[in-house]
Design an enzyme around this catalytic site. Structure first.
Site, PDB file in Angstrom:
ATOM      1  N   LYS A  21      -5.161   4.707  12.340  1.00 32.30           N
ATOM      2  CA  LYS A  21      -6.522   4.481  12.046  1.00 32.30           C
ATOM      3  C   LYS A  21      -7.435   5.220  13.038  1.00 32.30           C
ATOM      4  CE  LYS A  21      -6.466   0.927   8.653  1.00 32.30           C
ATOM      5  NZ  LYS A  21      -6.899  -0.448   8.371  1.00 32.30           N
TER       6      LYS A  21
ATOM      7  N   LYS B  14       1.977   6.928   2.030  1.00 32.17           N
ATOM      8  CA  LYS B  14       1.974   5.757   1.437  1.00 32.17           C
ATOM      9  C   LYS B  14       0.676   5.674   0.316  1.00 32.17           C
ATOM     10  CE  LYS B  14      -0.234   1.950   3.410  1.00 32.17           C
ATOM     11  NZ  LYS B  14      -0.603   0.864   4.025  1.00 32.17           N
TER      12      LYS B  14
ATOM     13  N   LYS C  82      -5.222   1.998  -1.148  1.00 35.44           N
ATOM     14  CA  LYS C  82      -6.326   1.728  -1.549  1.00 35.44           C
ATOM     15  C   LYS C  82      -7.336   2.563  -1.267  1.00 35.44           C
ATOM     16  CE  LYS C  82      -6.299  -2.776   0.018  1.00 35.44           C
ATOM     17  NZ  LYS C  82      -5.770  -3.997  -0.432  1.00 35.44           N
TER      18      LYS C  82
HETATM   19  P1  AMP Z   1      -3.101  -4.053   2.327  1.00 38.89           P
HETATM   20  O1  AMP Z   1      -3.718  -3.652   0.920  1.00 38.89           O
HETATM   21  O2  AMP Z   1      -2.879  -3.156   3.190  1.00 38.89           O
HETATM   22  O3  AMP Z   1      -3.798  -5.389   2.615  1.00 38.89           O
HETATM   23  O4  AMP Z   1      -1.630  -4.517   1.876  1.00 38.89           O
HETATM   24  C1  AMP Z   1      -1.422  -5.854   1.139  1.00 38.89           C
HETATM   25  C2  AMP Z   1       0.288  -5.875   0.980  1.00 38.89           C
HETATM   26  O5  AMP Z   1       0.644  -4.811   0.162  1.00 38.89           O
HETATM   27  C3  AMP Z   1       1.048  -5.720   2.319  1.00 38.89           C
HETATM   28  O6  AMP Z   1       2.189  -6.576   2.171  1.00 38.89           O
HETATM   29  C4  AMP Z   1       1.567  -4.424   2.214  1.00 38.89           C
HETATM   30  O7  AMP Z   1       2.711  -4.064   2.888  1.00 38.89           O
HETATM   31  C5  AMP Z   1       1.488  -4.167   0.790  1.00 38.89           C
HETATM   32  N1  AMP Z   1       1.488  -2.764   0.392  1.00 38.89           N
HETATM   33  C6  AMP Z   1       0.389  -2.024   0.538  1.00 38.89           C
HETATM   34  N2  AMP Z   1       0.622  -0.623   0.087  1.00 38.89           N
HETATM   35  C7  AMP Z   1       2.030  -0.539  -0.151  1.00 38.89           C
HETATM   36  C8  AMP Z   1       2.474   0.445  -0.616  1.00 38.89           C
HETATM   37  N3  AMP Z   1       2.177   1.708  -0.902  1.00 38.89           N
HETATM   38  N4  AMP Z   1       3.940   0.148  -1.084  1.00 38.89           N
HETATM   39  C9  AMP Z   1       4.545  -0.991  -0.832  1.00 38.89           C
HETATM   40  N5  AMP Z   1       3.820  -2.090  -0.388  1.00 38.89           N
HETATM   41  C10 AMP Z   1       2.561  -2.022  -0.159  1.00 38.89           C
END
Ligand code: AMP
Ligand code: TRP
Length: 348
Positions: free
Chosen positions: A121, A205, A208
């Site tokens: 980041k 990856k 969002k």
């Molecule tokens: P975040 O959106 O970063 O708060 O992620 C929330 C949850 O979604 C966490 O458990 C992440 O590991 C999972 N996650 C986010 N993006 C992915 C992705 N592209 N593939 C699999 N898991 C994801």
């Protein structure tokens, strides 16, 4: 695995998602879908919209509020039952922030500096201008988990390092204060889609925060948008191989196979066996149809729930009350272990 006797702690699951944007197919397959499975296995489950993590980078206040409600609606639409699971937003339970401060004093600067998420980041940018909260982010995450003595944390692959740090914090606290107080939490990273990749670049990856909306499927996308994004997803000109081995150097193809597997409940190997020799011109429409069939009802239910934001707020408030009832006694004990005078009694 470790020698610490986690057997002394009752099985309890905690996980969180940041309301820093709309949820993606990656969040659904890597996290939400599996949160529901854990709930349905009958384990005690606590799920949190981590709004305090979200503000480690700038969030417009009105959008943050909207995205927190959207996140809650997504949890419920995906199958989280607020009567069985505890569902709330982090900032309503101040025990998270309180324990995070103590963990800021347990964790070391060097540990934080080694976090790949921090490095990613701030890469190519002025790290001096990043917020202090972004640097300390993993200590707050450890507090989220350990303030409930949670023993298992379902997450996607990208959170593995943060969970190792959570274990390091628990172990150091236990050692420093010569107690066996915190469990050494197990990450639960399983299934066919622990790392859903961008539809535009199979080495990145799905996120969002990616500037390209074409790179991801949002839980709010309608059927036509989902189908168009899958049709336009980057692939290669080869047909699907006979075995998974044949996808080794084809990250985009592998990603679509994994998504199909996770959505259908098949293994990636089964998907390949069933579609061996198929061109993407045939496989993509099949995947689009499956994605629309699985996500469509969730999107519709989310939209229905979002008609009544007061009801969502009420659910989050009730969840926070239940979360607080578990966290407060644990936090009180931490203050005692650390040597803080608490002469006002427990204030829930
Ligand atoms: P975040 O959106 O970063 O708060 O992620 C929330 C949850 O979604 C966490 O458990 C992440 O590991 C999972 N996650 C986010 N993006 C992915 C992705 N592209 N593939 C699999 N898991 C994801
Ligand atoms: N850091 C996680 C993410 O970005 C979100 C998170 C915060 C979390 N606290 C947590 C996940 C506790 C699991 C447990 O995905």
């Amino acid at each position: 695995m470790t020698d610490t006797p986690n057997a002394a702690f009752k099985p309890r699951i905690f996980s969180g998602i940041q309301p820093s944007g709309g949820l993606t197919l990656g969040n659904y397959l890597g996290a939400l879908k599996r949160f529901v499975e854990k709930q349905d296995e009958g384990i005690e489950t606590i799920y949190c919209l981590v709004d305090m993590h979200a503000i480690t980078v700038w969030q417009d206040p009105e959008r943050l509020r909207r995205q927190t409600r959207e996140g809650a609606a997504a949890f419920i639409a995906a199958g989280i039952d607020p009567a069985r699971s505890i569902l709330f937003n982090q900032s309503q339970v101040s025990a998270h922030a309180e324990l995070a401060w103590i963990f800021n004093c347990v964790a070391r600067m060097g540990w934080m500096g080694r976090m790949t998420q921090w490095k990613d980041k701030t890469a190519g940018k002025n790290a001096e201008a990043a917020s202090l909260g972004l640097f300390a982010y993993p200590a707050l995450m450890a507090a989220d988990i350990l303030v409930y003595h949670a023993t298992m944390v379902p997450v996607g692959e990208d959170q593995k390092q943060h969970l190792e740090l959570t274990r390091d914090i628990a172990i150091k606290f236990n050692n420093d204060y010569k107690v066996d107080f915190f469990p050494v939490t197990e990450p639960v990273i399983e299934g066919e889609a622990t790392r859903v990749m961008s539809l535009r670049d199979g080495t990145k990856k799905m996120s969002k925060s990616d500037p390209s909306d074409q790179s991801r499927i949002n839980l709010t996308d309608d059927a036509d948008t989902i189908a168009a994004k899958i049709r336009k997803a980057k692939t290669d000109p080869e047909p699907l191989p006979e075995t998974l081995e044949g996808l080794r150097d084809r990250p985009e193809a592998r990603n679509l196979v994994n998504i199909y597997a996770a959505l259908s409940g098949m293994t990636a190997a089964q998907v390949v066996a069933e579609n061996a020799g198929a061109q993407f011109g045939t496989f993509k429409p099949k995947l689009a149809e499956l994605a629309v069939a699985k996500l469509g009802p969730i999107t519709a239910e989310m939209n229905r729930l979002l008609q009544d934001p007061a009801e969502i707020d009420r659910i989050l408030g009730q969840g926070a009350d239940r979360a607080e009832a578990i966290a407060r006694p644990i936090l009180d004990k931490v203050y005692d272990i650390v040597g803080m005078i608490r002469s006002r009694g427990s204030r829930g």
